[in-house]
Design a protein around this motif. Structure first.
Motif, mmCIF file in Angstrom:
data_model
loop_
_atom_site.group_PDB
_atom_site.id
_atom_site.type_symbol
_atom_site.label_atom_id
_atom_site.label_comp_id
_atom_site.label_asym_id
_atom_site.label_seq_id
_atom_site.Cartn_x
_atom_site.Cartn_y
_atom_site.Cartn_z
ATOM 1 N N LEU A 138 -8.802 -9.513 -4.456
ATOM 2 C CA LEU A 138 -9.784 -8.448 -4.252
ATOM 3 C C LEU A 138 -9.227 -7.327 -3.376
ATOM 4 O O LEU A 138 -9.470 -6.144 -3.630
ATOM 5 C CB LEU A 138 -11.074 -9.015 -3.657
ATOM 6 N N ALA A 139 -8.426 -7.689 -2.358
ATOM 7 C CA ALA A 139 -7.805 -6.678 -1.495
ATOM 8 C C ALA A 139 -6.796 -5.848 -2.289
ATOM 9 O O ALA A 139 -6.741 -4.617 -2.160
ATOM 10 C CB ALA A 139 -7.141 -7.343 -0.293
ATOM 11 N N ASP A 140 -5.990 -6.518 -3.112
ATOM 12 C CA ASP A 140 -5.000 -5.796 -3.933
ATOM 13 C C ASP A 140 -5.692 -4.908 -4.974
ATOM 14 O O ASP A 140 -5.254 -3.788 -5.250
ATOM 15 C CB ASP A 140 -4.054 -6.779 -4.620
ATOM 16 N N LYS A 141 -6.783 -5.413 -5.516
ATOM 17 C CA LYS A 141 -7.540 -4.619 -6.489
ATOM 18 C C LYS A 141 -8.081 -3.361 -5.813
ATOM 19 O O LYS A 141 -7.967 -2.249 -6.350
ATOM 20 C CB LYS A 141 -8.687 -5.456 -7.058
ATOM 21 N N ARG A 142 -8.658 -3.512 -4.616
ATOM 22 C CA ARG A 142 -9.190 -2.365 -3.876
ATOM 23 C C ARG A 142 -8.082 -1.358 -3.576
ATOM 24 O O ARG A 142 -8.259 -0.153 -3.697
ATOM 25 C CB ARG A 142 -9.853 -2.861 -2.574
ATOM 26 N N GLU A 143 -6.905 -1.853 -3.187
ATOM 27 C CA GLU A 143 -5.767 -0.985 -2.865
ATOM 28 C C GLU A 143 -5.345 -0.177 -4.092
ATOM 29 O O GLU A 143 -5.097 1.026 -4.006
ATOM 30 C CB GLU A 143 -4.606 -1.844 -2.336
ATOM 31 N N ASP B 62 -9.514 -13.686 -2.220
ATOM 32 C CA ASP B 62 -9.572 -12.598 -1.225
ATOM 33 C C ASP B 62 -8.355 -11.676 -1.345
ATOM 34 O O ASP B 62 -8.490 -10.449 -1.267
ATOM 35 C CB ASP B 62 -9.671 -13.166 0.195
ATOM 36 N N LEU C 40 -7.279 0.541 -6.748
ATOM 37 C CA LEU C 40 -8.361 1.467 -7.065
ATOM 38 C C LEU C 40 -8.361 2.672 -6.122
ATOM 39 O O LEU C 40 -8.637 3.799 -6.543
ATOM 40 C CB LEU C 40 -9.712 0.756 -7.020
ATOM 41 N N ASP C 41 -8.045 2.440 -4.875
ATOM 42 C CA ASP C 41 -7.991 3.544 -3.910
ATOM 43 C C ASP C 41 -6.877 4.538 -4.237
ATOM 44 O O ASP C 41 -6.943 5.701 -3.834
ATOM 45 C CB ASP C 41 -7.800 3.007 -2.487
ATOM 46 N N ARG C 42 -5.857 4.109 -4.940
ATOM 47 C CA ARG C 42 -4.741 4.986 -5.296
ATOM 48 C C ARG C 42 -4.991 5.790 -6.566
ATOM 49 O O ARG C 42 -4.172 6.623 -6.943
ATOM 50 C CB ARG C 42 -3.457 4.161 -5.450
ATOM 51 N N ALA D 16 0.842 -1.193 0.000
ATOM 52 C CA ALA D 16 0.000 0.000 0.000
ATOM 53 C C ALA D 16 0.872 1.236 0.000
ATOM 54 O O ALA D 16 1.798 1.353 0.779
ATOM 55 C CB ALA D 16 -0.915 -0.010 1.216
#
Length: 158
Positions: free
Chosen positions: A40-45, A37, A47-49, A3
């Protein structure tokens, strides 16, 4: 993935995530739930950037096919929409040295097409005016001038 909220995602990170998605998609129902899982967590991270303000507007890169451009121009009331688009694409093809008839047309292209039509209409009207004026001048000098040439012959574009 690590992150780093202040850093935009790199192409390499997005490519790696896409490769992981492909692998998970190929595995289908037998994909490891823990890997799903993590993905999906890495994808969210990632996208958040992504800063929404850095994204182009939804219409900034919008292109349309030649057929769509013709329909759009016709809907705007241009009677020769097909000819306008074809003429523009022929001109661009000549300028860049390769055929561009299959390329998409963006809003700048459409503006250029519309401007070219106005310019062409103005030129045609001006040319007709000159031809008519020349004919009237010729008739004033010789009453037989009207028989020698027609306005259409002189205008050259009818």
């Amino acid at each position: 993935m690590t992150a780093d909220a202040g850093r935009r995602p790199t192409i390499a990170e997005i490519a790696a995530l896409t490769a992981r998605l492909r692998t998970l998609s190929q595995a289908g129902r037998v994909a490891d739930p823990a890997e799903v899982d993590r993905f999906l967590a890495d994808k969210r991270e990632i996208l958040d950037r992504i800063d929404v303000d850095d994204l182009p507007s939804p219409t900034s890169g919008f292109t349309r096919s030649s057929a769509q451009a013709v329909r759009e121009l016709a809907a705007e009331g241009h009677p020769d929409a097909e000819g306008m688009v074809r003429s523009y694409l022929d001109d661009v093809s000549e300028r860049v040295g390769v055929p561009v008839h299959q390329w998409g047309l963006d809003e700048r292209d459409m503006d250029e097409i519309r401007t070219a039509e106005v310019r062409g209409t103005h030129d045609a009207v001006q040319h007709a005016h000159v031809a008519i004026t020349d004919r009237r001048t010729a008739e004033a000098v010789s009453p037989f001038a009207a028989e020698e040439a027609t306005v259409e012959d002189e205008a050259g574009f009818w």
